[in-house]
Design an enzyme around this catalytic site. Structure first.
Site, short mmCIF file in Angstrom:
data_model
loop_
_atom_site.label_atom_id
_atom_site.label_comp_id
_atom_site.label_asym_id
_atom_site.label_seq_id
_atom_site.Cartn_x
_atom_site.Cartn_y
_atom_site.Cartn_z
N ASP A 200 2.18 1.83 6.63
CA ASP A 200 2.43 0.40 6.81
C ASP A 200 3.03 -0.23 5.56
OD1 ASP A 200 1.74 0.09 9.37
OD2 ASP A 200 -0.32 -0.62 8.99
N ASP B 16 0.81 -1.21 0.00
CA ASP B 16 0.00 0.00 0.00
C ASP B 16 0.84 1.27 0.00
OD1 ASP B 16 -2.52 -1.02 -0.15
OD2 ASP B 16 -2.64 -1.42 2.01
N ASP C 4 0.52 3.61 1.97
CA ASP C 4 0.49 4.26 3.29
C ASP C 4 1.73 3.91 4.10
OD1 ASP C 4 0.14 1.66 3.93
OD2 ASP C 4 -1.93 1.86 4.62
#
Ligand code: 0RA
Length: 641
Positions: free
Chosen positions: A509, A505, A507
Site C-alpha cells: 500500500d 509504509d 508495504d
C-alpha cells in the site's frame, strides 16, 4: 588485488599502464561515476561497440551474459576486431590498441555513424582499465584469437591464434570482471541491463539481443528482437494504455550525413510521452530533433484541421501541447558527431537535424493524415477536447489561487508548517494517514520540518485531466503547501521546501501511494524531481537488539549484511509493520532525524519507472496488469521506488 601482485612489469606493460592510468585515477571523468550507474556503463560501452557493428550491417546477434562469478560476457557476430599489426605502432595488433589505448575505438571504423556521445563511446579500453580481469576472443579470417588482461588493462598474454573459428564464424567476445577497488558495488542489476538491452533492440530493427543471467536459478534468458523496430517500441509503451486507434504512424527521412525515424501512436490518457534518441542514446533533455518534430507536428495538424474544416475560420489554432496530449512517440536520429549539451549532457545540439526532422514531418505526416482521415480526425477531436480542458483548468487554477489569497498565508488547514521561512533548510514530510501524521508531528524538528498528512490514496492523475485533478482536495493541499504552482505554471523558485519527503509504509500500500505521488510530481511539478528536491523516506523493515540498544535495519539486504557482520547474533528480528505502529521516538530515530535517517533521492529515471508502474497498475488493461504483478511480485525493489 592479488592479480596485480603477480604481474611482471616489462617495458611495454608500463607503457600500457600509463596509457590507461588517467581512467583509473579519475574514473568519473570517463564513466560518469563509480556508483552502480557507472558500473553499468561498462556493459553499455562494450555493447555499444557491438551495436555499432550491427548499425554498419555486419552484426545480427549480441549475447550479454551475467556470469555467476560476477563477470559479464558480451558476444557478437560482427567482423571481429582487426588482428593485424596497427599502422601507428606495428609492434602491436589493432586489437591490443583498441583495448589499451584511450579513444582508440572508433579510429578505424570505416564509414557509417559512430556512436560517440555522452558518456558512451569512450572506448572498450576504459572498460579494460576499470576491470580486474578482461578476456578477449576474436574470430576473424577463419582463425580464433585470444588475449588476456588483468589489474586494470595490463596485458597478461598477447593476442595469439588458438585454433580455427567454428564454422568460419566471425565476431568478438569480451568478458570482463569489474574492479571492486574502483566501484562502490560490483553487482550488476538484471532489471537495469534488461531494460537497456530491450531499448537497444527496439532502436536497431531486427537486431537480436539475448540476455542471460546465470546468477539466477533457474537461469534467466530473454530474447529481444523487433522486426518492427521503433513501431514495436511505441506499441510496447502503449501496451498498458488504451490506444486512440490501432494504427501506428511511422515515417522516416534521410540526408547524406543524417537520418530520422519516427513512430507515433495516440492513447486515451492526457499526457504526452515522447522519447527521443540520437545514435541510440536517450536524449532525456530533448534538443533539436524534438524541437523540429514538435514545430512541424503543430503546423501539419493545424493545416489539416483547417483544410478539412475541423477547425473553423474563427477558431484559434490548436496548441502544440493539446495536439500532443496522449501522444506516445519515438524520435530516433542518427548523425555524425552528435553534440550532447545541457545539464546532464542529454540534449541534442546539432542544428542541421532540426531541419531534417521538420522537413520530413511536414512532408510525411501530412501524407499520412491524407491517407488516414479517420485517425486524423480522432487526433484532432482529442486535441480540441484537450484545449477546452486546458481552459477549464486555467479557471480551476485561478480558483485555487484565489482560495489561497483568502486563506491567510494560503496554506492548507492540515499542514503543520515549520517555523523557518528559508526554503533551503526546510523539509516537508508528506505522510500517509492521520495517525502516522500525529507521531510525525511529535518527532519533527519544528524549526525545519513541516508535516502534511494526506488521507488514503490521492487521486490517480493518470485517469483524470488537469481540471478534475485540481478539484481534488488532497491535490490542492499538496499544491498549496509546496507553493510553486502546478503544471506549466510551476515555478521552482517559489517552492517552500527544498526537501519534499514522501513518508509511506514499506508495504505494498505504501508503494502504491509513493508511486501515485511520484507520478503526480513527475507530471505536474517536473522541475521538482529534476532539481533533486523529492525524496522517499525509508522507514526500516526490521529492528533487533544489540545488547540493550535497538538497531534498525532498512531492508532484507541490510539484515543479511548485519548477520554477516554479527555471526553470533542470537536475538530475534522484529518486523516493523508500519508507520502507524511506531511511536514518535522510533519515528524520529529511524526516519526523520537528518543525522540518523536514510533518504532515497528520487531521480528522473526512478520517477519515470514509477510513472510506468502507475500506468500499468491503474490502467484499464487487466491482462497487462496481471502479468506485471506476477512478474514483479518477487522483485519488490521495482515497486518499491
Ligand atoms: C575496429 C575496427 C573494426 C571493427 C571493430 C573495431 C570492432 C570492435 C568491437 C568491439 C566489440 N565488438 C566489435 N566488433 C568490431 C572494423 C574492422 C574491419 O574493417 O573489418
Amino acid at each position: 588485488m592479488t592479480e596485480q601482485a603477480v604481474l611482471t612489469y616489462e617495458a611495454e606493460d608500463i607503457e600500457i599502464l600509463e596509457g590507461l592510468e588517467p581512467v583509473r585515477k579519475r574514473p568519473g571523468m570517463f564513466i560518469g561515476s563509480t556508483s552502480t550507474t557507472g558500473l553499468h556503463h561498462l556493459i553499455w560501452e562494450v555493447v555499444d561497440n557491438s551495436v555499432d557493428e550491427a548499425m554498419q550491417g555486419f552484426c545480427t546477434k549480441i549475447i550479454v551474459t551475467l556470469l555467476q562469478d560476477g563477470g559479464c560476457r558480451v558476444e557478437d557476430n560482427g567482423r571481429g576486431i582487426p588482428v593485424d599489426p596497427h599502422p601507428s605502432d606495428p609492434s602491436k595488433t589493432a586489437a591490443e590498441i583498441v583495448l589499451t589505448v584511450l579513444h582508440a575505438g572508433g579510429k578505424f571504423g570505416g564509414s557509417g555513424y559512430k556512436v560517440s556521445g555522452g558518456l558512451h563511446g569512450v572506448g572498450v579500453s576504459v572498460v579494460n582499465a576499470l576491470s580486474k580481469r578482461l578476456d578477449l576472443e576474436i574470430d576473424r579470417g577463419g582463425r580464433r584469437y585470444e588475449m588476456k588482461f588483468a589489474g586494470g588493462g595490463t596485458t597478461v598474454s598477447k593476442l595469439k591464434p588458438v585454433g580455427d573459428s567454428p564454422r568460419k564464424r566471425t565476431g568478438t567476445t569480451v568478458v570482463f570482471w569489474p574492479d571492486q577497488t574502483i566501484f562502490d558495488d560490483v553487482e550488476f542489476r538484471a532489471q537495469t541491463v534488461m531494460e537497456r538491452l530491450q531499448i537497444m533492440a527496439f532502436l536497431n530493427k531486427s537486431l537480436e539481443i539475448v540476455f542471460i543471467d546465470e546468477r539466477q536459478d533457474p537461469v534467466l534468458r530473454e530474447i529481444y528482437k523487433y522486426n518492427g523496430g521503433i513501431q514495436d517500441f511505441v506499441k510496447h509503451l502503449n501496451s498498458s494504455k488504451e490506444p486512440l486507434f490501432k494504427k501506428i504512424c511511422f515515417y522516416e527521412g534521410a540526408e547524406p550525413e543524417q537520418e530520422v525515424e519516427i513512430a507515433l501512436q495516440w492513447n486515451t490518457t492526457y499526457y504526452e510521452s515522447i522519447h527521443s534518441f540520437a545514435n541510440g542514446i536517450s536524449t532525456i533533455e530533448g534538443g533539436m530533433h524534438e524541437e523540429g518534430f514538435k514545430k512541424a507536428l503543430t503546423n501539419v495538424i493545424n493545416k489539416y484541421a483547417r483544410a478539412r474544416k475541423l477547425l473553423k475560420d474563427n477558431e484559434a489554432n490548436l496548441d502544440g501541447k493539446d495536439i500532443r496530449e496522449g501522444l506516445t512517440g519515438i524520435i530516433s536520429v542518427r548523425l555524425r558527431d552528435p553534440q550532447f549539451e545541457g545539464q546532464t549532457k542529454s540534449k541534442l545540439g546539432n542544428v542541421t537535424i532540426r531541419s531534417l526532422v521538420e522537413k520530413t514531418t511536414n512532408e510525411k505526416l501530412s501524407q499520412w493524415l491524407e491517407e488516414n482521415p479517420r485517425e486524423a480526425s480522432q487526433i484532432i477531436q482529442k486535441a480540441i477536447l484537450a484545449s477546452r480542458a486546458r481552459q477549464a483548468a486555467a479557471n480551476a487554477r485561478d480558483l485555487t489561487r484565489r482560495k489561497s489569497a483568502m486563506g491567510g498565508a494560503g496554506l492548507p488547514g492540515k499542514l503543520i508548517d515549520c517555523s523557518s521561512k528559508n526554503a533551503e533548510i526546510s523539509e516537508i514530510f508528506i505522510v500517509e494517514g492521520n495517525s502516522a501524521g500525529g507521531s510525525a508531528k511529535d518527532a519533527r524538528d519544528p524549526h525545519t520540518q513541516a508535516i502534511l498528512p494526506i488521507r488514503g490514496k490521492i487521486l490517480n492523475v493518470e485517469k483524470s485531466r488537469m481540471d478534475k485533478m485540481l478539484k481534488n482536495t488532497e491535490i490542492q493541499a499538496l499544491i498549496m503547501a509546496i507553493g510553486g504552482g502546478v503544471g506549466d505554471d510551476f515555478d521552482i523558485t517559489k517552492v517552500r521546501y527544498h526537501k519534499i519527503i514522501i513518508l509511506a509504509d514499506a508495504d505494498v500500500d505504501g508503494s502504491h501511494i509513493r508511486t501515485l505521488l511520484l507520478t503526480f510530481f513527475l507530471r505536474q511539478m517536473k522541475p521538482l524531481i529534476e532539481s533533486g528536491f523529492v525524496y522517499a523516506a525509508q522507514p526500516p523493515l526490521y529492528s533487533t537488539l544489540v545488547g540493550n540498544t535497538k538497531t534498525y535495519l532498512k531492508d532484507d539486504q541490510a539484515k543479511a549484511e548485519f548477520l554477516a557482520s554479527h555471526p553470533n547474533h542470537k536475538n530475534e528480528f522484529q518486523r516493523l509493520k508500519g508507520l502507524g505502529e511506531m511511536d514518535f521516538s522510533e519515528l524520529e530515530a529511524t526516519t526523520m532525524n537528518p543525522a540518523k535517517r536514510s533518504l532515497l533521492q528520487i531521480n528522473m529515471e526512478q520517477a519515470s519507472i514509477a510513472d510506468e508502474v502507475c500506468s500499468i497498475l491503474m490502467g484499464d488493461d487487466v491482462e497487462v496488469r496481471r502479468k506485471f504483478i506476477q512478474q514483479n511480485a518477487k522483485d519488490v525493489r521495482f515497486l518499491d521506488v
